[in-house]
Enzyme design. Structure first.
Site, mmCIF file in Angstrom:
data_model
loop_
_atom_site.group_PDB
_atom_site.id
_atom_site.type_symbol
_atom_site.label_atom_id
_atom_site.label_comp_id
_atom_site.label_asym_id
_atom_site.label_seq_id
_atom_site.Cartn_x
_atom_site.Cartn_y
_atom_site.Cartn_z
ATOM 1 N N LYS A 1 85.946 85.493 78.531
ATOM 2 C CA LYS A 1 85.949 87.069 79.033
ATOM 3 C C LYS A 1 87.294 87.117 79.875
ATOM 4 O O LYS A 1 87.746 88.453 79.729
ATOM 5 C CB LYS A 1 84.666 87.570 79.752
ATOM 6 C CG LYS A 1 83.508 87.173 78.835
ATOM 7 C CD LYS A 1 82.123 87.350 79.565
ATOM 8 C CE LYS A 1 81.153 87.159 78.822
ATOM 9 N NZ LYS A 1 79.750 86.740 79.356
ATOM 10 N N GLY B 1 64.873 81.400 78.817
ATOM 11 C CA GLY B 1 65.662 81.756 77.710
ATOM 12 C C GLY B 1 66.931 82.328 78.448
ATOM 13 O O GLY B 1 67.874 82.895 77.442
ATOM 14 N N GLU C 1 84.411 96.532 73.714
ATOM 15 C CA GLU C 1 83.829 96.718 74.888
ATOM 16 C C GLU C 1 82.612 95.704 75.336
ATOM 17 O O GLU C 1 82.826 95.131 76.355
ATOM 18 C CB GLU C 1 83.473 98.104 75.162
ATOM 19 C CG GLU C 1 82.999 98.490 76.502
ATOM 20 C CD GLU C 1 83.633 98.448 77.692
ATOM 21 O OE1 GLU C 1 83.679 97.636 78.411
ATOM 22 O OE2 GLU C 1 84.334 99.391 77.949
ATOM 23 N N LYS D 1 83.601 87.221 71.946
ATOM 24 C CA LYS D 1 84.749 87.068 73.044
ATOM 25 C C LYS D 1 85.384 86.053 72.630
ATOM 26 O O LYS D 1 86.616 85.742 72.937
ATOM 27 C CB LYS D 1 83.946 86.606 74.440
ATOM 28 C CG LYS D 1 82.822 85.910 74.420
ATOM 29 C CD LYS D 1 81.781 86.171 75.722
ATOM 30 C CE LYS D 1 80.490 85.538 75.479
ATOM 31 N NZ LYS D 1 79.520 86.359 74.618
#
Lengths: 420, 420
Positions: free
Chosen positions: A198, A180, A122, A100
């Site tokens: 994004k 995490g 995608e 991205k």
């Protein structure tokens, strides 16, 4: 047959290689040809990885190899990735990326550079959710009025916990780091930068607008306190980190910030690590896309969808989804073999022994009751509303017949399935 | 340039013709060529219709016309539509249909018959939601574990009303009929048959399974009573008419029936006339697609997406969504020109006159307060949590500076935007 090189064999890269093997049969049937993960490029050949493909640390050899058809760029970062992708395109190789940041800075140059060579991405937005596909193909009839998206699972996990459990920001950040979900330096996520990358990509597809991260409004969730949460609860809002792209006249708003969202909006119902993107088109109205925004397999699912797309180029998608039939010999399950939980509504006479009788009949049919509610009716009758544990449809149908025959019920029982 | 014939110019057909004109600029930019609604075929030429395209009642003339590239079949019904579609394909014309009944019965014959001629049907399932696109392209890496969908807006409207307002079935059916959500004979919707047609189509894409409506379990919502609703509320369920396709070993379940669904599932949150389809893939996990399942413009949005798809055949979708740039000269809105509602958290000394001072400062900046919550703090301080009516970002930033300068607040104010 298409040969695929995976540049960067971390969590997502390993998943791409493994899924192409695990689900080879169905992917081949859908793509119309075999998609072979041929080689992976890594920095450190000594690091143990959970993949069975050949690995190399010589990226140029891979880019120069004419037998490689598709380059999957999963190395991350901007400058080096840009060079790699450009070289791949120069060599005529199709490119799939999940990067991205690369696109937030270089999407228009790359579009110019790629020309007719497939370049897909995608996985760069909202992980496993096919939102690029929806915007680029599904909603082409529409002028896009707005996009509002929860595009960062870390922030959404934290905000959901803050709302649902009243936990303060610093405590939940630590928890997210332990799980995490958040990095040691969480700024990229909690500061809104990941979501901004994004958003810029979605903004381009919706509006053709060019902007860099530095040009748009980006605020993070770091300053949200329990007072804000109390306000949200009082006035029936959720708090979400939203990426917003919106047209106002001939100007486009692009902004990322935490926002109060009324709880009756679908986007407010997207909780935990999940992502959700609401798109309003001038003709279709609101559509919303929900799913996992991160994770190796979910992200790889999007990467592979792009690879299949490239394999199908020139032909379009096959009408019912498969280029070749696949040999599963799948059959329709007979109706009475369905297994699920069932609800029964039984009208009974309100007297001693009735419940015992019903429980016995159900037990004899192999059905056990999970929960029950009794509601009085007129004329000394009652409705017994009960839910069973999972059982087979045949047994339920049998039990209903037995209940009717025994006259313990005063009306034909009603049955509704429970899908949990 | 592609010439399009619309067979059946009712609500959806009119919308297709009108949207192709209204949104011509952006659709052309996305498709890379002009898409011209050339002619409409109707039964009754005397009926007044809200379209400006040429109309004819001679379907054969249209099918024989070599200048027509794409036939959009919106006539409905099975047998006649099947003949029309076959003839169009025979003549080499691409076909787009919204006809779920046609596909529920003839999808495999039509696939065989179409071969390489584009045959698309996005609008046949869940109206404006690009679910066919998602399944056929977005999720190709996955073995589909299950599809659970709310695919009938009439039923969902009725069930939502029954749950939220405690209205009985017969009363809400009458209401739905008065609103035009339900037909005079509502059996096709409330009996589950409409949903079943859609489910069979999704089952084919997910599993390649062939089945006819008569072969699968179909139950409607006609027998649901207020007792069932009480049970749902007691145990935190919703009731939804679900279409379910699910793999169990080498067998496929296909079934349509009302079901209790736990309220924490996303699909349970799809209310009113909206549709929602949850798909679980073995790699991606759950994704969900939400939007309008009916309506002229929403359905036409899906039809036109298919037409654009056909226009792009051979090239694939353009990287950033546009084949040609479009001349909107869209610009980024300056950050301080955003208009929305704002929340302010103001720490103040808890004494008389403070609120008046704050209200005056906000008023002087052109900002009016919509709602407020006051929360006491330690040390004789309070947090004032307030929401403004819509105003301009510049004014809020100005007000925050004024509040700080006035010393009426004891800490820098916090601001969060409200997106309603």
């Amino acid at each position: 047959m298409l040969n695929i090189a995976i540049i960067g064999v971390g969590t997502v890269g390993s998943s791409v290689a493994n899924i192409l093997k695990d689900n080879k049969e169905i992917i081949t049937a859908r793509a119309g040809r075999e998609l072979i993960p041929t080689i992976g490029v890594v920095n450190n050949l000594n690091k143990k990885r959970d993949v069975s493909i050949e690995l190399t640390d010589d990226i140029n050899k891979v880019l120069d190899d004419d037998s490689i058809d598709i380059v999957v760029e999963l190395m991350g970062g901007v400058d080096k990735a840009y060079e790699v992708v450009k070289k791949a395109l120069e060599k005529g190789k199709a490119v799939v990326t999940a990067n991205k940041a690369l696109l937030a800075y270089h999407r228009y140059e790359l579009q110019e550079f790629a020309q007719d060579i497939p370049f897909e991405y995608e996985a760069a937005v909202a992980g496993g959710i096919p939102i690029i596909n929806a915007l680029r193909e599904g909603l082409t009839a529409n002028n896009i009025i707005s996009i509002k998206g929860i595009m960062n699972g870390t922030c959404n996990y934290m905000l959901t916990k803050m709302i649902n459990e009243g936990v303060e920001y610093n405590q939940i950040l630590k928890e997210a780091q332990d799980l995490g979900y958040a990095e040691a330096d969480p700024t990229f996520d909690v500061g809104g930068f990941d979501a901004a990358h994004k958003l810029l990509i979605l903004g381009s597809i919706a509006y053709g607008i060019d902007a860099k991260p530095e040009e748009i409004l980006i605020e993070g969730i770091q300053n949200i306190t329990s007072f804000d949460i109390e306000f949200a609860k009082e006035f029936n809002y959720s708090i979400k980190l939203l990426g917003i792209a919106k047209r106002v006249g001939d100007e486009i708003e692009l902004r990322v910030h935490p926002a109060f969202v009324p709880n009756d909006q679908m986007i407010a119902k997207v909780d935990g690590v999940m992502n959700g993107i609401s798109v309003i088109g001038d003709k279709v109205g609101e559509t919303m896309y929900y799913g996992p925004g991160a994770g190796g397999d979910a992200t790889a699912s999007a990467v592979i969808a792009n690879i299949v797309d490239i394999a199908r180029r020139g032909k379009g998608s096959p009408m019912l989804g498969y280029e070749k039939s696949f040999n599963k010999n799948l059959k329709l399950l007979p109706k009475d073999a369905i297994k699920t939980k069932y609800y029964l509504r039984l009208e009974v006479n309100d007297k001693a022994g009735v419940l015992a009788k019903i429980a016995t009949i159900l037990g004899d049919c192999g059905i056990s009751i999970e929960k029950m509610l009794q509601k009085p009716l007129k004329n000394e009758k009652s409705n017994l509303l009960l839910a069973t544990h999972t059982c087979v449809e045949k047994d339920i149908i049998n039990a209903i017949t037995e209940l009717e025959n025994s006259k313990v019920v005063t009306q034909k029982p009603a049955m509704i399935r429970i899908e949990a």
